[in-house]
Design an enzyme around this catalytic site. Structure first.
Site, PDB file in Angstrom:
ATOM      1  N   ASP A   1       0.861  -1.177   0.000  1.00 23.21           N
ATOM      2  CA  ASP A   1       0.000   0.000   0.000  1.00 23.21           C
ATOM      3  C   ASP A   1       0.897   1.226   0.000  1.00 23.21           C
ATOM      4  OD1 ASP A   1      -3.072   0.729   0.671  1.00 23.21           O
ATOM      5  OD2 ASP A   1      -1.733   2.193   1.585  1.00 23.21           O
TER       6      ASP A   1
ATOM      7  N   ASN B   1      -2.725  13.178  -3.592  1.00 22.62           N
ATOM      8  CA  ASN B   1      -3.924  13.650  -4.281  1.00 22.62           C
ATOM      9  C   ASN B   1      -4.359  15.025  -3.789  1.00 22.62           C
ATOM     10  OD1 ASN B   1      -4.372  11.538  -6.094  1.00 22.62           O
ATOM     11  ND2 ASN B   1      -5.496  10.321  -4.583  1.00 22.62           N
TER      12      ASN B   1
ATOM     13  N   HIS C   1      -5.251  14.882  -8.455  1.00 17.52           N
ATOM     14  CA  HIS C   1      -5.452  13.483  -8.797  1.00 17.52           C
ATOM     15  C   HIS C   1      -4.617  13.043  -9.993  1.00 17.52           C
ATOM     16  CE1 HIS C   1      -8.655  12.486  -5.960  1.00 17.52           C
ATOM     17  NE2 HIS C   1      -9.073  13.739  -6.111  1.00 17.52           N
TER      18      HIS C   1
ATOM     19  N   GLU D   1      -4.822   2.492  -3.980  1.00 15.50           N
ATOM     20  CA  GLU D   1      -3.366   2.514  -4.048  1.00 15.50           C
ATOM     21  C   GLU D   1      -2.762   1.219  -3.526  1.00 15.50           C
ATOM     22  OE1 GLU D   1      -4.468   4.557  -0.119  1.00 15.50           O
ATOM     23  OE2 GLU D   1      -5.289   4.321  -2.140  1.00 15.50           O
TER      24      GLU D   1
END
Length: 383
Positions: A260, A268, A273, A304
């Site tokens: 992760d 973001n 984004h 993610e």
């Protein structure tokens, strides 16, 4: 209707123009594809060549022979080029044009200097046998497995067409033909009828190749995450379960890595984004760059979060690989929004037991991932 060459040629003319027109309709939905363009051009050239046979034209016979053969060579070169492009090879323009040029010189010689219908027909048949074997070889040697059915069928049709040309070269010629192929006789007419059937079969085979390629691309797109190019979750789980069951039957190790990206929301929120998308694509590129020695399934699990399934890899080796991936990602920032984007990831590692299913294995890797996060992130933790 009597079986004579003008009749056969006229039927061939109608057939060629019909299939050329029908095949050209493919271009309405594949305007940006060169393969159907080349094949459509080949069919139209074949139609024109057939028209030069079947229609009375106010052109001297020698000029008409040369013109017919030039157009026939254009037909063959375009077809060969399309086949090469279809299987991912560069079209052999130089070799094909050189071969066609030598043939045309021979036809000119035996039409003007030393007229001989038999030699012209043998040259014509021999060259087309070369074309057909060349096309079949490209399909059998270089076509991908996803279009195996259509390419093998097309190769068989090309080889069948080569057989028709061989029979044409061996067929006796009417002694009264006097150099005019239109008076060559019944055996020659029969080979031309066979050629019409193989031409129709080739057209259907080419269409089938295009359709099978499109279906394969649709199946591939249904399995791929469009942003990163990794497997999507459904494809990862499907392939992973099959691989896990296989390796368990063989009593071989099978491990999973779950990673992760750390603080991805901040990327973001602060950079937008688009920068987040850049970071995700960069992550997959870095992972793939460090996985070339491994038979691995790499998929985007969600957001993610990514999963790597490692058939044949035990826990200790999987943990070592995860550490290399972690270090590689931390040492390779992405570039987005005009500035470097520092990336790091937390990894969880787990190995499947003899009866562990894929959901359990991923759950174990997920627990290892959260251990790494609780320990401060940018770490590797084993379940």
């Amino acid at each position: 209707m009597p079986l004579d060459f003008p009749t056969i040629a006229f039927v061939g003319l109608l057939l060629y123009f019909s299939i050329a027109l029908g095949f050209s309709l493919i271009l309405l939905v594949q305007r940006d594809q060169w393969v159907p363009r080349l094949w459509a051009g080949s069919l139209w050239a074949g139609a024109v060549s057939t028209a030069l046979f079947s229609l009375p034209l106010p052109i001297p016979e020698v000029a008409l022979i040369l013109l017919r053969n030039v157009v026939a060579m254009l037909c063959s070169v375009l077809l060969l080029a399309g086949v090469a492009l279809f299987v991912g090879r560069r079209p052999p323009w130089r070799a094909a044009l050189a071969l066609a040029g030598l043939y045309l010189l021979g036809i000119a010689w035996f039409s003007v200097v030393a007229p001989d219908l038999r030699i012209r027909l043998v040259l014509y048949s021999a060259l087309f046998i070369v074309w057909k074997f060349w096309e079949a070889w490209l399909l059998l040697r270089y076509a991908s497995s996803e279009v195996r059915i259509s390419t093998r069928l097309a190769a068989a049709v090309f080889l069948l067409d080569a057989l028709v040309f061989l029979l044409r070269a061996l067929a006796p010629i009417n002694p009264d033909a006097a150099g005019n192929v239109l008076q060559a006789g019944l055996p020659m007419y029969i080979t031309y009828v066979g050629g019409l059937f193989t031409t129709l079969a080739q057209c259907f085979a080419l269409m089938l190749m295009i359709v099978e390629r499109q279906l394969a691309q649709l199946r591939r797109l249904a399995r791929i995450d469009p942003l990163t190019g990794a497997l999507n979750r459904a494809a990862l789980l499907e392939d992973g379960q099959q691989q896990l069951a296989l390796y368990q039957r063989q009593r071989r190790p099978f491990s999973a890595l779950m990673l992760d990206l750390d603080h991805f929301k901040q990327i973001n929120d602060s950079l937008g984004h688009q920068a987040g998308d850049v970071a995700l694509r960069h992550t997959v590129q870095v992972l793939r760059g460090n996985l070339r020695r491994y038979d691995v399934l790499l998929g985007r699990y969600g957001g993610e979060e990514f999963v790597l399934l490692l058939p044949g890899v035990a826990l200790a080796d999987a943990a070592e690989l995860a550490e290399r991936l972690r270090a590689g990602l931390a040492g390779s920032p992405a570039t987005g929004a005009g500035q470097p984007i520092a990336l790091s990831a937390s990894f969880g590692v787990a190995e499947a037991g003899p009866v562990t299913d894929l959901d359990e294995l991923l759950d174990q890797a997920d627990r290892g991932l959260y251990r790494a996060k609780r320990a401060g992130r940018n770490q590797v933790a084993c379940a």
